[in-house]
Write a protein that holds these residues in place. Structure first.
Motif, PDB file in Angstrom:
ATOM      1  N   GLU A 139      -7.817   4.527  46.253  1.00 14.60           N
ATOM      2  CA  GLU A 139      -7.646   3.590  47.375  1.00 14.60           C
ATOM      3  C   GLU A 139      -6.299   2.886  47.327  1.00 14.60           C
ATOM      4  O   GLU A 139      -5.878   2.274  48.300  1.00 14.60           O
ATOM      5  N   GLY A 185      -1.548   6.620  62.943  1.00  8.44           N
ATOM      6  CA  GLY A 185      -2.900   6.290  62.505  1.00  8.44           C
ATOM      7  C   GLY A 185      -2.941   4.946  61.798  1.00  8.44           C
ATOM      8  O   GLY A 185      -3.867   4.146  61.999  1.00  8.44           O
ATOM      9  N   ARG A 215      -5.013   1.724  63.143  1.00  7.04           N
ATOM     10  CA  ARG A 215      -6.035   1.135  62.289  1.00  7.04           C
ATOM     11  C   ARG A 215      -5.777  -0.362  62.091  1.00  7.04           C
ATOM     12  O   ARG A 215      -6.685  -1.185  62.139  1.00  7.04           O
ATOM     13  N   ASP A 231      -6.257  -2.418  65.373  1.00  7.98           N
ATOM     14  CA  ASP A 231      -7.686  -2.560  65.645  1.00  7.98           C
ATOM     15  C   ASP A 231      -8.286  -3.675  64.784  1.00  7.98           C
ATOM     16  O   ASP A 231      -9.040  -4.519  65.257  1.00  7.98           O
ATOM     17  N   LEU A 232      -7.925  -3.656  63.508  1.00 11.96           N
ATOM     18  CA  LEU A 232      -8.507  -4.611  62.558  1.00 11.96           C
ATOM     19  C   LEU A 232      -7.988  -6.031  62.784  1.00 11.96           C
ATOM     20  O   LEU A 232      -8.738  -7.002  62.722  1.00 11.96           O
ATOM     21  N   TYR A 233      -6.714  -6.147  63.033  1.00 11.66           N
ATOM     22  CA  TYR A 233      -6.105  -7.487  63.122  1.00 11.66           C
ATOM     23  C   TYR A 233      -5.871  -7.953  64.560  1.00 11.66           C
ATOM     24  O   TYR A 233      -5.150  -8.918  64.789  1.00 11.66           O
ATOM     25  N   TRP A 234      -6.477  -7.269  65.478  1.00 12.53           N
ATOM     26  CA  TRP A 234      -6.317  -7.577  66.893  1.00 12.53           C
ATOM     27  C   TRP A 234      -6.520  -9.063  67.217  1.00 12.53           C
ATOM     28  O   TRP A 234      -5.700  -9.659  67.940  1.00 12.53           O
ATOM     29  N   PRO A 235      -7.580  -9.687  66.718  1.00 17.04           N
ATOM     30  CA  PRO A 235      -7.784 -11.090  67.108  1.00 17.04           C
ATOM     31  C   PRO A 235      -6.611 -11.994  66.734  1.00 17.04           C
ATOM     32  O   PRO A 235      -6.415 -13.029  67.351  1.00 17.04           O
ATOM     33  N   LEU A 236      -5.832 -11.591  65.756  1.00 16.02           N
ATOM     34  CA  LEU A 236      -4.717 -12.434  65.329  1.00 16.02           C
ATOM     35  C   LEU A 236      -3.480 -12.281  66.210  1.00 16.02           C
ATOM     36  O   LEU A 236      -2.670 -13.199  66.301  1.00 16.02           O
ATOM     37  N   PRO A 239      -6.977 -11.552  75.419  1.00 18.07           N
ATOM     38  CA  PRO A 239      -7.058 -11.499  73.964  1.00 18.07           C
ATOM     39  C   PRO A 239      -8.481 -11.606  73.415  1.00 18.07           C
ATOM     40  O   PRO A 239      -8.730 -11.221  72.270  1.00 18.07           O
ATOM     41  N   PRO A 288      -9.356  -4.316  72.046  1.00 16.20           N
ATOM     42  CA  PRO A 288      -8.292  -3.405  72.495  1.00 16.20           C
ATOM     43  C   PRO A 288      -8.893  -2.070  72.928  1.00 16.20           C
ATOM     44  O   PRO A 288      -9.938  -1.672  72.436  1.00 16.20           O
ATOM     45  N   LEU A 323      -0.906 -11.557  57.413  1.00 11.41           N
ATOM     46  CA  LEU A 323      -2.104 -11.141  56.683  1.00 11.41           C
ATOM     47  C   LEU A 323      -2.138  -9.622  56.526  1.00 11.41           C
ATOM     48  O   LEU A 323      -2.509  -9.086  55.482  1.00 11.41           O
ATOM     49  N   TYR A 382      -1.978  -7.494  53.159  1.00 11.33           N
ATOM     50  CA  TYR A 382      -3.091  -6.585  52.870  1.00 11.33           C
ATOM     51  C   TYR A 382      -2.566  -5.194  52.487  1.00 11.33           C
ATOM     52  O   TYR A 382      -2.986  -4.608  51.484  1.00 11.33           O
ATOM     53  N   LYS A 433     -17.500  -3.989  62.945  1.00  9.65           N
ATOM     54  CA  LYS A 433     -16.073  -4.335  62.857  1.00  9.65           C
ATOM     55  C   LYS A 433     -15.888  -5.841  62.729  1.00  9.65           C
ATOM     56  O   LYS A 433     -15.074  -6.301  61.922  1.00  9.65           O
ATOM     57  N   GLN A 493     -13.972  -7.779  59.798  1.00 12.86           N
ATOM     58  CA  GLN A 493     -12.863  -8.707  60.052  1.00 12.86           C
ATOM     59  C   GLN A 493     -13.153 -10.090  59.457  1.00 12.86           C
ATOM     60  O   GLN A 493     -12.261 -10.742  58.920  1.00 12.86           O
ATOM     61  N   LEU A 531     -10.294 -13.155  58.892  1.00 19.13           N
ATOM     62  CA  LEU A 531      -9.814 -13.493  60.235  1.00 19.13           C
ATOM     63  C   LEU A 531     -10.570 -14.715  60.762  1.00 19.13           C
ATOM     64  O   LEU A 531     -11.748 -14.899  60.423  1.00 19.13           O
ATOM     65  N   PRO A 532      -9.906 -15.544  61.575  1.00 16.52           N
ATOM     66  CA  PRO A 532     -10.538 -16.800  62.002  1.00 16.52           C
ATOM     67  C   PRO A 532     -11.830 -16.569  62.769  1.00 16.52           C
ATOM     68  O   PRO A 532     -11.873 -15.753  63.701  1.00 16.52           O
ATOM     69  N   ARG A 581     -11.961 -16.888  66.689  1.00 15.64           N
ATOM     70  CA  ARG A 581     -11.460 -15.746  67.479  1.00 15.64           C
ATOM     71  C   ARG A 581     -12.461 -14.593  67.467  1.00 15.64           C
ATOM     72  O   ARG A 581     -12.608 -13.866  68.439  1.00 15.64           O
ATOM     73  N   LEU A 600     -14.447 -12.843  70.581  1.00 16.77           N
ATOM     74  CA  LEU A 600     -14.511 -11.383  70.803  1.00 16.77           C
ATOM     75  C   LEU A 600     -15.953 -10.903  70.967  1.00 16.77           C
ATOM     76  O   LEU A 600     -16.208  -9.929  71.667  1.00 16.77           O
ATOM     77  N   ARG A 603     -16.473  -0.130  52.268  1.00 15.95           N
ATOM     78  CA  ARG A 603     -15.922   0.519  51.066  1.00 15.95           C
ATOM     79  C   ARG A 603     -16.570   1.899  50.858  1.00 15.95           C
ATOM     80  O   ARG A 603     -17.779   2.054  50.919  1.00 15.95           O
ATOM     81  N   GLU A 662      -6.102  10.874  60.295  1.00 16.09           N
ATOM     82  CA  GLU A 662      -5.563  10.495  61.595  1.00 16.09           C
ATOM     83  C   GLU A 662      -4.864  11.677  62.247  1.00 16.09           C
ATOM     84  O   GLU A 662      -4.329  12.543  61.595  1.00 16.09           O
TER      85      GLU A 662
END
Lengths: 702, 276
Positions: A49, A84, A88, A91-96, A106, A110, A223, A227, B57, B61, B66-67, B70, B74, B103, B269
């Motif tokens: 990983e 990719g 990825r 998608d994961l950090y979209w809210p930020l 927002p 997405p 972040l 990460y 998801k 998150q 993540l806050p 937010r 969503l 994981r 991908e």
């Protein structure tokens, strides 16, 4: 695993804090060294990983995953492309980042566009402009027009310039034609509108995914970057030269944070230049590595093919490359370059198939060691070869990345059935289409009986199917009652469906497939290929519904109606991304030459078809974009000249043909015919180059 | 038969194998795409599965830090928002400890890879390893049904076999593990399965035997299930001559179908390999 050379072992077992730039031409064992490095890292206790394996496309990552997976243990490797990774992370950090990136909603998720759905949205923007004369001087099909505007956006993102500068970069390079200035203005305005539309509706095409990732997530202190840096401590990047410049920029920034890095660079490649790949940009990374190592010995070619590849490169580049160490002798060419002259194309194909038959059946060569390659693989060429090889009981796999889904008979059948079931959409199949639909859908129905049935049961005017019993007993008998019974089941199913509320198109197709077409007696039963194609179509419709469904609710057209419209326009289902893993080991591969190159798996024997064709070097006609002018290499404001075009063509041909030779172990058969598939005479530059090599050896021209 | 060297076993594939050998053969050995409707009502089921994916998801998150405001925005309104609220109120992921969301772990058994993808692995301060699996299906199955599911067998087993990669090289012992299913539709309900050395020994032998038995099969040894009810919820029913229309969703066994797919996807991908 094959035994490694000492050079490969040195790469594999380099210290865990080494940064190595490994370069060499194709076939010198760089990827094998990369795989060995990966295994070494795992053996040293590095967790899978924590290893980032970055490749330009899926096919090139599979050997890494498979090598690890086939070993006993607990490690599994994941590999990524830059696109990719961007998707990825977005998608994961979209809210930020959604708000700061300019998206209007927002708090909504997405929506990631595929190429075909991006084309759909581009069509929505461009199509209404046609009636105002936009692009009227451009004579290409509309779907290619949409894809080229999208390509410009992708180039801007990949090269790293604002998308608002597309026209400013394209215009000065094409000053000869004043009409083009207007065209580039239109390109720019469509690109801008598309981007605004995407931001307003949370849509992310490839270019926007990349830009959002690089501008908002790949920044110090975010972040996401923290990460990624924490997650990946080691990296192996293969085919660095096939990546876009912004990927190189990112790696340059990231490199100091990795404990170890192996960057692999294929010299004289850059086969994805048309997609924005930039080998010159990739070379910048060598200076950031501790070591720059070059592999020079081929593990694939013998000395004869090596001489031939050097000669070919020298001749094609008209002396701009190093002269060959040794010109191949005639007896060597006879071994490595068998050929036979033909006037007509079909005779050449017969010769090719006969040679393959002898290799497989007489000499015991595995079909998987044979590749038949052409610069462009048309449906008819593919069909002709598959038929001929199957007649010789030789298994074949074909791979065309942009194979058209909508031209498959199975798909045409499904689309016509959808039209019949939804007459309100305003599409009525022709009688001929109904004939072919019946041949596919109703089992064991030949053309003659299908025509007869269509003629008597189908009314072109109202699009209705009449009952089998409504036709005369004589015709019923000729069609056969068994066929009639199946036809009635299909007709009744459609009638029952039409009496209920309309379903989503993908559900309709799924029900039709499961309840009728794949049932015993019907055309798709036990037909695995039909199952796969239907699944591809349903997936395409489903993605379209998920992505365009909400927006279409405001439209007068239903989703199914819009989908069919887009299929007919060639926008959707025109390009289907096939699976690279479907190529079977024990089959002769038939593929376009570039596809074979990017697959990066050498074979013993290659067959090159259409040697006289200009497709070996001529650039695809792309009046709305330009791979070189939009690259970082291109000096701002410089004009693209005929000399540039010729130079580009020579370099393309050298890259392609020499790249192929380097992926061949034993011989390349040359399929020569004076006339091409369409009956036109062919005497292109590749044929001239090969003649030139033969002339230098006693007794020979093609 | 010789199994493909790259065949990876998961809870999904092994569940298929024990439910119906033919289904396993078609889906995992031949990888046959057969796009019939799986279960009705199809649109409702699809909505639930998509909402389930979004929920997974959001949970991911949340664990990444993540806050929450937010994420709550969503989640919007409706079913997903209800699940999300219940999830926040449960406080399950607010427990102290090392957290590993989404994981993937794998081990080798009987010469083949066996993988498990965990929604959340939590190593608590007391050296306990808790597996969380978020369930968004319509039904909460009976404990006895769940106990027999391959997921309940495989997830703790793989953690024992491969957990050392998360534990600084130290083995994770069966007695340290607990498997928890949390039901979003029934948020007060968490069904827990403690693990033990005996259970581990039994499970390992069972999985090993299952794979070894598979290797002994010939191509013609993949019979259809005798439990025909399953076929109503199987896309291959037309191929097997086991009916036409898909079943409707009041069969407890299909609860699993309505979960977002936990089929392990190694996310290779794909960049568009097309010409413009």
């Amino acid at each position: 695993m094959t035994e490694l050379s000492s050079g490969q072992l040195d790469i594999a077992e380099a210290s865990l804090d080494s940064k190595v730039f490994l370069q060499g031409v194709a076939g010198t064992g760089k990827t094998a060294a990369g795989i060995a490095r990966l295994q070494y890292l795992l053996d040293q206790g590095v967790q899978a990983e924590n290893i980032l394996v970055l490749v330009p496309q899926r096919a090139l990552g599979l050997p890494y995953a498979q090598a690890v997976q086939e070993q006993s243990g607990t490690q599994m490797i994941d590999f990524l492309t830059i696109g990719g990774l961007a998707r990825r992370m977005v998608d994961l950090y979209w809210p930020l980042i959604a708000e700061e990136a300019g998206f209007a909603q927002p708090n909504e998720p997405p929506i990631f566009l595929t190429l075909e759905t991006a084309q759909y949205y581009m069509a929505r923007i461009v199509e209404p402009k046609f009636e105002h004369g936009v692009f009227e001087s451009v004579s290409i099909p509309s779907y290619r027009l949409y894809s080229q505007v999208i390509d410009n956006l992708d180039k801007a993102a990949g090269v790293g310039f604002p998308h608002t500068e597309i026209a400013a970069r394209l215009r000065p390079a094409d000053l000869e034609d004043p009409g083009k200035a207007r065209v580039f203005y239109d390109v720019q305005s469509c690109a801008n509108e598309f981007r605004e539309y995407c931001l307003a509706h949370n849509l992310l095409d490839f270019s926007l995914q990349l830009e959002v990732f690089l501008e908002h997530l790949w920044s110090p202190g975010t972040l996401c970057q923290e990460y990624l840096i924490r997650q990946y401590t080691h990296t192996i990047v293969d085919n660095l030269e096939e990546k876009v410049p912004v990927a190189h920029d990112m790696l340059l920034e990231w490199l100091p944070s990795f404990s170890s890095a192996l960057l692999i660079y294929d010299q004289e490649a850059g086969n994805r230049r048309f997609l924005g790949a930039d080998p010159d940009s990739a070379l910048r990374l060598s200076e950031s590595c501790h070591e720059d190592i070059e592999f020079t010995e081929s593990f694939v070619m013998g000395s004869e093919l090596t001489s031939f590849s050097e000669s070919l490169r020298y001749i094609v580049l008209q002396g701009e490359a190093h002269p060959p160490k040794k010109w191949p002798a005639m007896h060597e060419l006879e071994t490595i370059l068998p050929y036979q002259h033909h006037v007509y194309f079909p005779a050449m194909l017969d010769w090719v198939v006969n040679e393959i038959r002898m290799l497989v059946h007489d000499q015991g060569v595995s079909p998987g060691e044979i590749a038949v390659l052409a610069p462009y693989l048309s449906d008819s060429l593919r069909y002709s070869l598959v038929e001929r090889l199957n007649n010789q009981e030789i298994s074949v796999s074909t791979h065309r990345p942009s194979r058209s889904l909508s031209e498959e008979p199975v798909i045409e059948c499904l689309i016509n059935l959808a039209k019949l079931a939804h007459l309100g959409w305003g599409y009525k199949p022709t009688r001929q289409e109904i004939t072919f639909m019946l041949m596919q859908a109703v089992g064991e129905l030949d053309l003659v009986r299908a025509q007869l049935l269509a003629e008597h049961v189908y009314g072109e005017r109202d699009g209705a199917l009449e009952a089998f019993e409504s036709i005369s007993a004589e015709i019923q008998e000729r069609v056969t009652y068994q066929v009639g019974e199946r036809y009635e089941r299909l007709r009744n199913w459609l009638r029952d469906y039409m009496a209920t509320e309309e379903e989503e198109l993908d559900f309709f197709l799924s029900s039709l497939f499961g309840e009728v077409l794949s049932q015993p007696g019907f055309g798709f039963h036990e037909d695995y290929n039909a199952g796969q194609l239907t699944a591809n179509l349903i997936e395409s419709v489903q993605k379209f519904r998920w992505i365009a469904g909400d927006i279409l609710e405001e439209s007068e057209r239903t989703l199914g109606q819009e989908y069919i419209h887009m299929v007919e326009q060639g926008v959707i289902a025109a390009q289907y991304i096939g699976s690279w893993t479907t190529a079977q080991d024990e089959s002769v591969l038939i593929a376009p030459a570039y596809t074979f190159l990017m697959r990066n798996q050498p074979v013993d024997y290659q067959f090159w078809l259409n040697i006289g064709s200009t497709d070996w070097y001529q650039r695809l006609y792309q009046p709305l974009t330009h791979p070189e002018v939009l690259s970082r290499r291109w000096p701002e404001g410089r004009k693209w000249t005929m000399e540039d075009e010729e130079q580009y063509a020579r370099e393309s041909m050298a890259r392609l043909t020499v790249g192929l030779v380097r992926r061949c172990r034993k011989a390349i058969y040359l399929g020569l015919s004076e006339l091409n598939e369409a009956g036109y005479e062919m005497t292109g530059d590749l044929q001239k180059a090969l003649n030139s090599i033969l002339k230098r050896a006693p007794r020979g021209t093609l | 038969m010789t199994l493909p060297s790259d065949l990876i076993f998961s809870q999904t594939s092994l569940q298929d194998l024990v439910d119906c050998r033919r289904r396993f053969q078609l889906r995992h050995l031949e990888q046959l795409a057969w796009p019939a409707i799986e279960s009705e009502p199809v649109l409702e089921n699809e909505k639930r599965m998509r909402a389930g994916s979004q929920f997974h998801k959001l949970a991911h998150q949340y664990v990444l830090g993540l806050p929450v405001d937010r994420l709550t925005a969503l989640a919007g309104e409706g079913q997903l928002a209800d699940w999300w609220l219940a999830f926040l109120q449960s406080g399950l992921v607010d427990q102290p400890g090392q957290k590993y969301p989404e994981r993937l772990l794998s081990c080798t058994i009987a010469g083949h890879r066996l993988v498990a993808k965990y929604d959340l692995l939590l190593k608590s301060d007391g050296d306990k390893w808790v597996i969380y699996d978020w369930k968004t299906g319509r039904y909460t199955p009976k404990r006895e049904t769940l106990e027999r599911r391959m997921q309940t067998i495989i997830y703790p087993l793989v953690l024992v076999e491969a957990g050392h990669v998360l534990n600084e090289g130290n083995a994770v012992l069966p007695s340290q593990i607990e498997m928890n299913y949390w039901y979003a539709e029934d948020p007060g309900t968490t069904i827990s399965f403690p693990y033990s050395d005996e259970q581990y020994t039994r499970d390992r032998a069972y999985i090993e035997n299952t794979i070894e038995e598979l290797k002994l099969l010939r191509e013609e040894d993949f019979p259809l299930t005798t439990e025909k009810r399953r076929c109503e919820y199987c896309v291959y029913r037309s191929l097997c001559g086991r009916g036409e229309a898909a079943g409707t969703g009041d069969y407890e066994e299909i609860a699993e179908l309505l979960e977002p797919s936990e089929e392990v996807e190694i996310d290779f991908e794909q960049l568009a390999e097309v010409e413009f």
